[in-house]
Design a protein around this motif. Structure first.
Motif, mmCIF file in Angstrom:
data_model
loop_
_atom_site.group_PDB
_atom_site.id
_atom_site.type_symbol
_atom_site.label_atom_id
_atom_site.label_comp_id
_atom_site.label_asym_id
_atom_site.label_seq_id
_atom_site.Cartn_x
_atom_site.Cartn_y
_atom_site.Cartn_z
ATOM 1 N N THR A 1 -102.901 14.320 -28.435
ATOM 2 C CA THR A 1 -102.144 13.078 -28.396
ATOM 3 C C THR A 1 -102.874 12.012 -29.176
ATOM 4 N N ASN A 2 -102.132 10.956 -29.513
ATOM 5 C CA ASN A 2 -102.752 9.785 -30.118
ATOM 6 C C ASN A 2 -103.030 8.795 -29.000
ATOM 7 N N LEU A 3 -104.284 8.423 -28.841
ATOM 8 C CA LEU A 3 -104.633 7.460 -27.808
ATOM 9 C C LEU A 3 -104.995 6.140 -28.496
ATOM 10 N N LEU A 4 -104.329 5.079 -28.068
ATOM 11 C CA LEU A 4 -104.576 3.778 -28.688
ATOM 12 C C LEU A 4 -104.968 2.777 -27.617
ATOM 13 N N LYS A 5 -106.082 2.095 -27.829
ATOM 14 C CA LYS A 5 -106.480 1.058 -26.886
ATOM 15 C C LYS A 5 -105.620 -0.186 -27.113
ATOM 16 N N GLY A 6 -105.314 -0.844 -26.006
ATOM 17 C CA GLY A 6 -104.521 -2.053 -26.180
ATOM 18 C C GLY A 6 -104.513 -2.881 -24.904
ATOM 19 N N PRO B 1 -98.213 13.551 -31.106
ATOM 20 C CA PRO B 1 -98.006 13.660 -32.559
ATOM 21 C C PRO B 1 -96.620 14.174 -32.905
ATOM 22 N N GLU B 2 -96.078 15.090 -32.086
ATOM 23 C CA GLU B 2 -94.792 15.677 -32.441
ATOM 24 C C GLU B 2 -93.631 14.740 -32.063
ATOM 25 N N GLN B 3 -93.968 13.656 -31.355
ATOM 26 C CA GLN B 3 -92.898 12.722 -31.013
ATOM 27 C C GLN B 3 -92.797 11.586 -32.037
ATOM 28 N N MET B 4 -93.596 11.696 -33.074
ATOM 29 C CA MET B 4 -93.496 10.715 -34.154
ATOM 30 C C MET B 4 -92.531 11.264 -35.202
ATOM 31 N N ARG B 5 -91.688 10.387 -35.695
ATOM 32 C CA ARG B 5 -90.743 10.794 -36.739
ATOM 33 C C ARG B 5 -91.130 10.120 -38.035
ATOM 34 N N VAL B 6 -91.019 10.889 -39.104
ATOM 35 C CA VAL B 6 -91.250 10.278 -40.411
ATOM 36 C C VAL B 6 -89.937 9.630 -40.865
ATOM 37 N N VAL B 7 -89.998 8.373 -41.265
ATOM 38 C CA VAL B 7 -88.802 7.650 -41.680
ATOM 39 C C VAL B 7 -88.721 7.667 -43.196
ATOM 40 N N ARG B 8 -87.557 8.122 -43.700
ATOM 41 C CA ARG B 8 -87.390 8.155 -45.152
ATOM 42 C C ARG B 8 -86.386 7.096 -45.591
ATOM 43 N N GLY B 9 -86.554 6.609 -46.770
ATOM 44 C CA GLY B 9 -85.571 5.705 -47.384
ATOM 45 C C GLY B 9 -85.326 4.459 -46.544
ATOM 46 N N THR B 10 -84.050 4.210 -46.282
ATOM 47 C CA THR B 10 -83.714 2.935 -45.668
ATOM 48 C C THR B 10 -83.099 3.130 -44.298
#
Lengths: 589, 356
Positions: B237-242, B285-294
């Motif tokens: 997973t990606n762990l981000l402090k905040g 990581p697999e719940q992130m989507r790459v956004v293309r174009g607009t």
């Protein structure tokens, strides 16, 4: 499913059982190992029981005041030191060569080196006398070569029989040092020597500063064993008619055991001498180096030799093996020589097989073979049962006293055979006193009546360490999960032992049992001391007795010795064959 | 079927604490996984249940029966050892028959049951072989058959697949599940492989340093980890402090190194009160989507520079650097020739906020 559960609930709970077991083992050691030794010490320091004497050093100090006994002690010490020295000088180069080089016939040579172990030195002494006697083979060879005149006797050791004793013992005992040193050397990381050489040390310096210190544990183990063994060796000096040594002096005073503290004190002095020798060995060699047990970090550096290197190495081994086999050759030749026909000649003038026939029909030899087989078998069974239990307790259990049990099981290696045999004789007398009103019990413990019980126990105690070591090695190589799996399936401790543990370490048990059997067949001290009536003589005692007879006695003794060697070789070979098959099945995991 | 219950179980070896206050209930017929890194005490716990070791404290129950004091022989909680512990001097048949013989079954019943379990593990053709004539996977099946033959109250598997190669491991996983479910055995399965646990378990107990950290179904553990350690251990997973900077609808707004993130549906866990509370945010990581174009902007959208791309076969993994934070992104199907800038987004529902 419920049915299965009920089938399991009747199994006995395990818990206090192992404490009872440990207690029983300790009791066995207490009675059969510590008591005999304690008895000797008791009489040596307090005098005969019933005389109510307190602690005194009188008896022990009398030993030192008696000039004959003092001379015996000095001779024994000299023999011990010289034998050990010769053994080390022979063994260290051999061990280094066998570990460091690859050469022709290495396997065969390795086996031949151990051959002296199958003949007790005192039998070899008979053969050696033929060769080194004043009119022996060596004299004849010398005469043939024109070095000495025809028919002139030569005293090869300048009449010093002690040198003959030393030679025979050293040639017989060196395998013990060899095996230990080779094992220690094999554990030395070649990188350590390479590092020293890499720093610019000469080969001699590497040997002296690195190799020798690292093989000290092996030298210590083998050296002290030989030191104590030769210090207390009874048979060889006896055969050389060299009576001025402590063990023989003890032997000739056995008849006084029931009435005089002197033989006890003599044994006490011998025991103290052994301890002192052990301590001296520890001081000289025993400073263990942890480094010696590190595993090699670089591949074994066994070097292939050139043709000339091979010839050289094989020649060195050949000489040692040849010398070591001389006593055997002497025994074999004597056994096929006509009575009185091997005298002032290189080889017997008349060859005959009649001694072999005689050895199988003689009224002394026939029962002795049967006796030895009986005693050795019984002691072997005892050793296997005890050894397995002890090994299991030591390796598998977490009992508080297991270290003590392990130590006690190894103690017989350090206690001289003569001391233990004498101790058994002493407790035999004590027991007879206790059981004087119960006839069958008294006869059971009276060695003059029937030594079977005590002889079997003495044999078993002396050889127990081999079986324990062997079984311990087996258990350590067997994953404990295999046993736990059986218990987890519902098998009781006993079922697990019978169906899993014993089959798995079977090969180790057989190997240990064989050693125990073979050594029991050849046991000298116990046999000479405890077997008193001819009906119960084992082979070694029969050989001793025959040797002292005139006429064909010594020849039959040699023939019997050869039969014994053959029997032992056959035992080891056939077991090897049986084991070979099973070993494959057991160890290919 | 047997329900297994552990009550405040602990185990110490000398001064070292191997297990501490473990409370756990495993349902009858359940395939339960004990998961944790090596040395966390999971094998010790299994051995306590098998009766191979005694707990230093606490009680163990099989249904209503207290088995804490019972020797391993009397428990009928049969273990498959990590090493298989097949007896090398017996054939496959001999190994499997052993437990039946010990239980005093008749000869016919013994062979009937041996045949039955060998068929179950598909080893009927190799009954007369010795263990050393079998492959690792076959040995594993025999070990399983040996345990199943006695119909244990509870089947204990200690890293059963650790000695097998990757392909065989995958095959045996579902095989074990099939067998356990067919026979309706209560099974406790120890492993350090989270993939193994996630793919076959009914429920998982996560152990760390001798303590039970979290118990739940694979889904619960994966999507609702209680701590950042659990989140990281169960899959990557990606762990981000905040820190929490406010509420928005059913969720919270968290300020992190990559910007403000909106998290939803996880409000009640992790943070008790709003305010500037330090938290950790987990995004798979697999719940992130790459956004293309607009594409239309979603809630959580960030852009960064691709610094590393790895082809994984059925997917590709990319490391994207955003404001100095590195995010791992998994794309299925794989993307090739990704370079330079990348825009990714993730749903507020997939963000888990954890107390630090």
């Amino acid at each position: 499913m419920n049915a299965d559960r009920h089938r399991l609930t009747h199994l006995p709970r395990v818990g206090w059982g192992k404490y009872v077991l440990a207690g029983m083992i300790l009791a066995v050691f207490g009675v059969f190992l510590l008591w005999p030794i304690g008895r000797v010490l008791r009489v040596g320091f307090f005098g005969m029981p019933g005389e109510g004497g307190g602690f005194t050093l009188r008896y022990v100090s009398e030993i030192f005041l008696d000039s004959t006994l003092r001379a015996g002690l000095v001779n024994s010490l000299m023999i011990a030191v010289m034998v050990t020295g010769v053994c080390i000088v022979i063994s260290v180069p051999l061990a280094m060569m066998s570990v460091r080089y690859e050469f022709w016939g290495q396997g065969v040579i390795g086996g031949l080196l151990l051959v002296p172990l199958i003949l007790p030195p005192f039998v070899g002494a008979i053969g050696m006398r033929q060769i080194l006697g004043r009119f022996g083979v060596l004299t004849s060879v010398a005469a043939e070569m024109g070095i000495v005149g025809e028919g002139v006797p030569v005293a090869w050791f300048g009449g010093m029989r002690i040198l003959g004793v030393v030679l025979v013992e050293a040639l017989s005992l060196y395998p013990i040092v060899y095996l230990n040193v080779a094992a220690a050397l094999a554990n030395v990381d070649p990188a350590m020597e390479q590092a020293a050489a890499n720093l610019g040390a000469s080969r001699w310096r590497v040997f002296w500063k690195i190799t020798l210190p690292l093989m000290r544990p092996g030298l210590f183990a083998g050296g002290t064993l030989v030191l104590i063994w030769s210090f207390t060796e009874l048979g060889t000096p006896l055969m050389f008619d060299f009576y001025r040594v402590t063990p023989v002096q003890v032997f000739f005073r056995l008849t006084q055991v029931s009435g005089s503290p002197v033989p006890y004190a003599l044994v006490v002095v011998m025991m103290l001498g052994s301890v002192a020798l052990y301590a001296a060995g520890k001081l000289a060699l025993g400073r263990g180096h942890d480094a010696a047990v590190t595993k090699a970090s670089v591949a074994s550096s066994a070097r292939r030799l050139s043709v000339w290197g091979n010839v050289g190495v094989v020649l060195v081994f050949g000489v040692v093996i040849g010398l070591a086999l001389l006593p055997h050759v002497g025994v074999i030749l004597t056994s096929v020589s006509g009575v009185g026909s091997w005298y002032q000649s290189m080889l017997p003038k008349v060859f005959t097989m009649q001694h072999y026939a005689a050895a199988l029909t003689h009224d002394v030899t026939v029962p002795s073979v049967a006796n030895s087989v009986t005693f050795a078998s019984l002691s072997m069974v005892l050793d296997v049962v005890l050894g397995l239990i002890i090994a299991w307790v030591v390796v598998r259990s977490k009992l508080p006293g297991r270290g003590l049990i392990d130590g006690l099981a190894m103690l017989p290696l350090a206690v001289p055979g003569l001391v233990l045999a004498f101790g058994y004789l002493a407790i035999s007398f004590q027991l007879q006193g206790w059981f004087k009103d119960v006839k069958w019990l008294r006869e059971l413990v009276d060695v003059q009546e029937n030594p079977t019980l005590l002889l079997v126990l003495a044999y078993a105690m002396r050889r127990l360490p081999y079986v324990v070591r062997s079984a311990v090695a087996g258990l350590e190589q067997t994953p404990v999960d295999l046993e736990l799996a059986a218990k987890n399936m519902g098998a009781s401790t006993l079922t697990t032992m019978r169906r899993i543990t014993v089959p798995l370490i079977g090969a180790n048990l057989v190997a240990g049992a064989l050693l125990a059997f073979a050594f029991a067949m050849l046991e000298v001290s116990d046999s000479l001391i405890l077997a008193q009536r001819a009906t119960y003589w084992p082979i070694t005692k029969a050989i001793y007795d025959l040797f002292q007879r005139l006429g064909d006695g010594p020849y039959i003794a040699c023939a019997l010795g050869v039969w014994a060697m053959a029997l032992l070789t056959l035992t080891i070979l056939s077991a090897n064959a049986v084991l070979g098959k099973r070993m494959g099945a057991i160890f290919r995991v | 079927m047997t329900r297994v219950r552990l009550e405040n179980v602990s185990k110490r070896f000398g001064k070292a604490v191997a297990l501490e206050g473990v409370d756990l209930e495993i349902c009858a017929g359940e395939l339960f996984f004990l998961l944790g890194p090596s040395g966390c005490g999971k094998s010790t716990l299994l051995r306590l249940i098998a009766g191979l070791q005694e707990p230093s404290g606490g009680r163990i129950w099989f249904n209503e029966e207290d088995v804490t004091g019972l020797a391993t022989q009397q428990r009928n909680a049969v273990m498959c050892f990590q090493s298989y512990a097949l007896w090398p001097h017996m054939t496959v048949r001999g190994n499997v028959k052993f437990g039946l013989g010990v239980r005093g079954f008749g000869r016919e019943e013994q062979s009937r049951r041996v045949d039955e379990v060998l068929r179950l593990v598909q080893m009927e053709g190799l009954a007369e072989r010795r263990p050393n004539q079998l492959s690792g996977g076959q040995q594993q099946r025999v070990a399983l058959a040996r345990a199943l033959a006695v119909r244990p109250r509870c089947l204990l598997l200690d890293e059963p697949l650790s000695n097998l190669d990757a392909k065989l491991r995958q095959e045996m996983r579902s095989e074990i599940r099939r067998i356990c479910k067919t026979g309706q055995f209560t099974t406790i399965y120890v492993t350090h492989d989270q993939k193994e646990a996630l793919s076959v378990a009914d429920r998982i107990g996560l152990l760390r340093d001798g303590k039970l950290i979290q118990v739940g179904t694979p889904g619960e553990l994966y999507h609702g980890p209680k701590t950042s350690w659990v989140a990281d251990f169960i899959g990557h997973t990606n762990l981000l402090k905040g820190r929490v900077v406010g509420r928005c609808g059913e969720g919270v707004r968290v300020e992190t190194g990559i910007g403000v993130i909106v998290a939803k549906g996880t409000v009640d866990r992790g943070q008790g009160s709003a305010g500037a509370e330090a938290v950790v945010v987990s995004v798979r990581p697999e719940q992130m989507r790459v956004v293309r174009g607009t594409e239309k902007a979603g809630r959580n959208r960030v852009s960064g520079r691709v610094v590393e791309s790895t082809f994984l076969g059925e997917a590709s993994e990319h490391v994207v650097e955003v404001n100095g934070e590195r995010l791992r992104v998994i794309c299925t199907p794989p993307m090739f020739g990704v370079d330079g800038e990348m825009v990714v987004e993730f749903d507020a529902e997939d963000v888990v906020v954890l107390s630090e």
